[in-house]
Write an enzyme that holds these catalytic residues in place. Structure first.
Site, PDB file in Angstrom:
ATOM      1  N   ASN A   6       0.803  -1.216   0.000  1.00 50.22           N
ATOM      2  CA  ASN A   6       0.000   0.000   0.000  1.00 50.22           C
ATOM      3  C   ASN A   6       0.839   1.270   0.000  1.00 50.22           C
ATOM      4  O   ASN A   6       0.280   2.365   0.030  1.00 50.22           O
ATOM      5  CB  ASN A   6      -0.929   0.010   1.222  1.00 50.22           C
ATOM      6  CG  ASN A   6      -2.344   0.360   0.855  1.00 50.22           C
ATOM      7  OD1 ASN A   6      -2.739   0.248  -0.303  1.00 50.22           O
ATOM      8  ND2 ASN A   6      -3.121   0.780   1.823  1.00 50.22           N
ATOM      9  N   ARG A  24      -7.559  -3.639   0.347  1.00 56.58           N
ATOM     10  CA  ARG A  24      -7.591  -4.946   1.021  1.00 56.58           C
ATOM     11  C   ARG A  24      -8.631  -5.860   0.383  1.00 56.58           C
ATOM     12  O   ARG A  24      -8.462  -7.086   0.349  1.00 56.58           O
ATOM     13  CB  ARG A  24      -7.920  -4.746   2.503  1.00 56.58           C
ATOM     14  CG  ARG A  24      -8.020  -6.031   3.295  1.00 56.58           C
ATOM     15  CD  ARG A  24      -8.686  -5.791   4.643  1.00 56.58           C
ATOM     16  NE  ARG A  24      -7.935  -4.896   5.472  1.00 56.58           N
ATOM     17  CZ  ARG A  24      -6.943  -5.272   6.281  1.00 56.58           C
ATOM     18  NH1 ARG A  24      -6.585  -6.541   6.331  1.00 56.58           N
ATOM     19  NH2 ARG A  24      -6.321  -4.397   7.022  1.00 56.58           N
ATOM     20  N   ASP A  33       0.620  -7.421  11.170  1.00 53.90           N
ATOM     21  CA  ASP A  33       1.076  -7.594  12.549  1.00 53.90           C
ATOM     22  C   ASP A  33       0.211  -8.594  13.322  1.00 53.90           C
ATOM     23  O   ASP A  33       0.272  -8.654  14.540  1.00 53.90           O
ATOM     24  CB  ASP A  33       1.092  -6.255  13.285  1.00 53.90           C
ATOM     25  CG  ASP A  33      -0.277  -5.593  13.304  1.00 53.90           C
ATOM     26  OD1 ASP A  33      -1.185  -6.091  12.615  1.00 53.90           O
ATOM     27  OD2 ASP A  33      -0.424  -4.569  13.991  1.00 53.90           O
ATOM     28  N   GLU A  74     -12.679   0.180   7.043  1.00 55.07           N
ATOM     29  CA  GLU A  74     -12.945  -0.742   5.938  1.00 55.07           C
ATOM     30  C   GLU A  74     -13.486  -2.073   6.458  1.00 55.07           C
ATOM     31  O   GLU A  74     -14.298  -2.735   5.801  1.00 55.07           O
ATOM     32  CB  GLU A  74     -11.671  -0.957   5.110  1.00 55.07           C
ATOM     33  CG  GLU A  74     -10.704  -2.009   5.601  1.00 55.07           C
ATOM     34  CD  GLU A  74      -9.936  -1.581   6.848  1.00 55.07           C
ATOM     35  OE1 GLU A  74      -9.195  -2.413   7.402  1.00 55.07           O
ATOM     36  OE2 GLU A  74     -10.066  -0.409   7.268  1.00 55.07           O
ATOM     37  N   ASP A  75     -13.078  -2.481   7.659  1.00 54.31           N
ATOM     38  CA  ASP A  75     -13.590  -3.730   8.218  1.00 54.31           C
ATOM     39  C   ASP A  75     -15.057  -3.589   8.624  1.00 54.31           C
ATOM     40  O   ASP A  75     -15.849  -4.517   8.451  1.00 54.31           O
ATOM     41  CB  ASP A  75     -12.738  -4.166   9.411  1.00 54.31           C
ATOM     42  CG  ASP A  75     -12.466  -3.013  10.369  1.00 54.31           C
ATOM     43  OD1 ASP A  75     -12.918  -1.877  10.100  1.00 54.31           O
ATOM     44  OD2 ASP A  75     -11.789  -3.230  11.390  1.00 54.31           O
TER      45      ASP A  75
END
Length: 921
Positions: A699, A730, A748, A834-835
């Site tokens: 990104n 994503r 992570d 976005e989630d």
């Protein structure tokens, strides 16, 4: 030397005897010196030797000093003891080494024998393997022969290119009796043609100058954006001609229009495979095509007479309300509360064949309305509705005269009252909106009714259409009964009872379905044009063009760094799903019913009845018609939309339960300038079973370091370049993703292999859901009357973060191409949410909550650099996102659940206050 010479000379003259004495004394000295040296060198050693020998021969052992001694006596000497010990130690070590050497020689001999035996075994195994390969090859050959016998190989049909001057089929007795089988030339539209469409330039024909400029511009823009439009008329399947809306309909006579249509360059005498499109922007739209001889050309417009409309050949369309401007989705009222201020409303005025019902007193009761129907049902409708209003049983608003001048309308049609803004204001507070069909039963569709229907769906008022003779837009392709009530006019006395008997749940389902129809088919010029083309393509059973995938531009990178295997990460337990872990990357099978589903799914392709969840992986989705990549958000289950959303629901349904013999998943990992963290995360994937490939979404505009060595984890790692830094990347449907299952994971995230495998197993049994690890939920803030995002541990959840979650690739298409652009814009603005957007989308489609697996609530790796979620404004932005998404969808689609999935043998350690929160399976 000179002085010695002088002395000799001088001595010879002074004293003659002195030199002789000197010579004699020198000789004596030399002789004595030589004798002395001889005595010292010879006799003294002999004497010393004799003396020492005499001493050592003494019988007293204690007086021996230089003679030979036994080893034990020599070791007693103080200065030699250490050396003796060293010698003994070295001797012992030498003996041990010698013993080991002999043992090793024996072991080498035995290993040599084993090597020889293994070589013989290898040779035998090679022979067996060769035999097995031959058997497998023969079996495959036999299988192919059997398949060829049962399913002979089909080659694509020869592409037909009809001659420009072909005469076509003989004309039917009347163009009004045209149907597809008699007036459509299928030879121009092979199944493999891709449905090419040629659009005439409106400025190229005579009446093009008389077209409404807004309609003409909107039509040209929509045609330019369609993937089906071609510039080559010789290969076209359909020829589209824009015939309206005209600025002055009276300026074009019937004869002139006929002559100009027949003069079109590809009309070919009878106009077969031509489509005449009339887009209405006003409620008063003259049906100037009613008396035109159109040959075999089909018509798509919003106004039809009964003797003009040809079922399954012509197409009833919706009016073009938003020609160039986009609808304001945020201005659309929410879908809840279900009940609004008014139960139903109607405003309209009818000038033609209106009797004295307005002046006469309404009946005293509904019973008085029973009996023989009057000659004009509109009189009875007026009386009944006024009686309902006067009864005050429910709050309704009916007005049969306009306060201002009514809008122009066709004869026997109810004219619209007031301006559009005034009508929308009333519909916002209406639960139902009445749409009364024209009094003339010969008018099967009208632009005025289409306008009322459009505005009712836009504002979330459920349409109640009085008049079953009317043709709804795309009526043979859409289940209008799921979004509207279509009631015959003789049942006007039962309308009030009927709409009051509908439950709140059913009302919400109908309102949601109506919002979907409006947003998908009617809201913009592009949607209307795409719907017209999709309707024709569905009728002639041509599959849709595959929806586009994002082309992955790979960033070259160096690999070869050996990745270690953490035994804790690779502990898979008993979660094996099949033999895939020993196989190379295996792509999901592509469903190939693209050319047969149109014959198998006989209900015109759109709005099928409630059924199993249909997904269409790697199959054609029509980007020109958003509905073909969408599902109805109703509470009755998944419903695939779109004429030609090619795919196989049967195969997909048969795969539910995770019984596919072989299946893998793709890891999609978003990263931004955290190379060390990324490398550690990739190394943790080493040896992960069922992993097909890793797609790293880079990104950052800055490429990876040139000296960066990427780990070798046993599967391909593809680094994808993005156009901009966006969290929406994503969920892009990259063409490099060849599996249905996608594991979206942060760079992570720290997950064990057994957890990933268990999540994959659960997803295979719930393929329509988001299955992941970190759970979150939403809550209503009573004080501020808004929604809040909550990440505290709770017994309920409504979201699963996509930083570590499985979902189907189909949702990537929906998120990127179908979901409202306003949501993606807000994700880019906040670089957040976005989630949440993905959870909204899936819950809106499935009406099901996500599934959380395992008891882990956090999955971040310790010691990693801080992420965006540690920012103080992170949660504040997520509060805003949730409320904004609710406005866009019109309601809160997220659903709560207390359900969590754990392995049967998984022992969960939970605090005592959390043990009652979950249900386990």
């Amino acid at each position: 030397m000179t002085g010695y010479t002088m002395l000799r000379n001088g001595g010879g003259t002074a004293n003659g005897a002195q030199p002789w004495v000197l010579r004699w004394s020198n000789r004596i000295r030399l002789t004595w010196l030589s004798f002395t040296l001889f005595i010292i060198l010879v006799f003294f050693p002999l004497i010393a030797h004799y003396y020492l020998t005499t001493i050592d021969e003494s019988e007293e052992a204690g007086k021996r000093i230089f003679g030979p001694r036994p080893d034990s006596e020599l070791c007693e000497v103080k200065h030699v003891q250490d050396l003796c010990r060293i010698r003994e130690s070295v001797s012992e070590e030498l003996l041990q080494l010698e013993s080991k050497r002999q043992d090793l020689n024996g072991e080498i001999a035995r290993l040599n024998l084993k090597i020889e035996a293994c070589k013989k075994s290898i040779e035998n195994a090679k022979q067996d393997l060769l035999q097995l390969k031959n058997v497998i090859s023969q079996t495959e050959h036999s299988y192919k022969e059997l398949m060829a016998q049962n399913q002979p190989k089909l080659s694509l049909p020869v592409r037909l290119f009809p001659d420009k001057d072909d005469t076509g089929l003989p004309l039917p007795k009347s163009h009004r009796s045209c149907r597809l089988h008699s007036c459509f030339d299928y030879s121009r539209c092979p199944l493999t043609s891709g449905f090419p469409v040629y659009v005439y330039d409106p400025d190229s024909y005579v009446w093009g100058a008389a077209l409404d400029p807004l309609v003409k511009q909107a039509f040209a823009t929509s045609a330019k954006s369609s993937i089906y439009v071609t510039d080559n008329p010789s290969i076209a399947c359909i020829y589209v001609v824009l015939v309206g809306e005209l600025q002055e309909p009276s300026s074009l006579t019937t004869g002139d229009l006929e002559r100009q249509l027949h003069a079109l360059p590809y009309w070919r005498k009878d106009g077969h495979n031509h489509l005449l499109v009339h887009l209405s922007r006003k409620s008063l739209t003259q049906n100037f095509l009613s008396n035109v001889s159109m040959g075999r050309a089909a018509v798509a417009q919003s106004t039809f007479f009964e003797n003009q409309y040809r079922p399954s050949f012509d197409l009833v369309t919706s009016p073009l309300v938003h020609a160039l401007s986009e609808p304001n989705f945020l201005g659309v009222p929410p879908q809840v509360p279900v009940k609004r201020k008014y139960l139903f409303t109607f405003q309209g005025e009818k000038v033609e064949s209106l009797h004295s019902s307005l002046q006469e007193a309404p009946p005293r009761s509904f019973e008085e309305m029973e009996g023989d129907p009057p000659a004009d049902y509109d009189d009875r409708i007026i009386g009944t509705l006024k009686a309902v209003q006067d009864s005050r049983l429910d709050r309704v608003l009916v007005e049969f005269t306009c306060k201002n001048h009514p809008q122009p309308s066709l004869p026997t049609e109810w004219a619209l009252c007031g301006e559009r803004e005034e009508r929308l204001k009333l519909l916002k507070v209406s639960t139902f909106a009445l749409v009364i069909a024209p009094g003339d039963g010969r008018m099967v569709a009208s632009a005025g009714c289409g306008m009322r229907l459009f505005e009712a769906l836009e504002m979330g008022a459920i349409p109640v259409v009085l008049g079953d003779q009317t043709r709804m837009p795309y009526h043979d392709l859409i289940h209008w009964s799921e979004a509207a009530l279509i009631i015959p006019k003789p049942r006007i006395t039962e309308v009030h009872f009927l709409i009051r008997s509908i439950s709140d749940n059913d009302l919400l389902v109908m309102r949601r379905q109506g919002r979907f129809l409006w947003e998908t088919y009617f809201s913009t010029a592009e949607n209307i044009f795409g719907t017209i083309l999709a309707a024709l393509r569905t009728r002639i059973q041509i599959p849709a063009t595959p929806i586009r995938e994002e082309l992955a531009q790979e960033i070259p990178h160096k690999s070869g760094k050996a990745a270690g295997t953490d035994p804790n990460m690779a502990d898979n337990g008993d979660l094996d799903l099949g033999p895939v872990e020993t196989e190379p990357p295996y792509a999901s099978p592509r469903y190939l019913r693209n050319f047969t589903y149109t014959a198998a799914d006989t209900f015109h392709g759109w709005n099928r009845p409630p059924g199993p969840f249909h997904l269409f992986p790697h199959t054609p989705l029509d980007p020109a018609l958003p509905s073909e990549a969408k599902f109805l958000g109703s509470g009755t289950g998944f419903r695939p939309i779109g004429g030609g959303a090619g795919g196989s629901g049967k195969e997909f349904q048969a795969a539910l339960g995770g019984n596919v013999p072989r299946e893998q998943f793709t890891v999609v990992m978003l990263t931004y300038e955290r190379e060390e963290v990324l490398m550690n995360s990739l190394e943790r994937l080493n040896g992960l079973p069922y992993l097909n490939k890793v797609v790293v979404v880079w990104n950052s505009p800055k490429p990876p370091s040139d000296d960066l060595l990427w780990p070798d984890i046993g599967v391909p790692i593809m680094v994808v370049r993005t156009e901009k830094n966006s969290l929406n990347n994503r969920f892009l449907p990259w063409d490099a993703i060849e599996t249905e299952a996608i594991l979206s994971i942060d760079d992570d995230a720290h997950l064990r292999h057994d957890e990933i495998m268990f999540g994959f197993r659960v997803w295979r049994e719930a393929r329509d859901r988001i299955v992941g690890f970190p759970g979150r939920y939403h809550a209503w803030d009573v004080n501020h009357q808004s929604w809040l995002y909550n990440s505290n541990y709770s017994c309920e959840l409504s979201m699963v973060l996509t930083g570590a979650a499985f979902f189907h690739k189909y949702y990537a298409y929906l998120y990127s191409y179908v979901m409202p652009q306003a949501i993606r814009d807000m994700v880019d603005e906040y670089i957040n949410c976005e989630d949440i957007a993905m959870n909204f989308l899936v819950s809106h489609i499935t009406r099901k909550p996500p599934i959380k697996v395992t008891s882990r609530w956090t999955f971040r790796c310790p010691g990693c650099p801080q992420a965006l979620s540690h920012d103080d404004s992170h949660f504040h932005e997520r509060h805003k996102c949730i409320n904004f998404f609710v406005k866009v969808y019109g309601y809160m689609p997220l659903l709560y659940t207390q359900f969590r999935v754990d392995s049967v043998l998984f022992k969960t350690r939970l605090p005592h206050d959390k043990t009652k929160c979950f249900k386990f399976i």
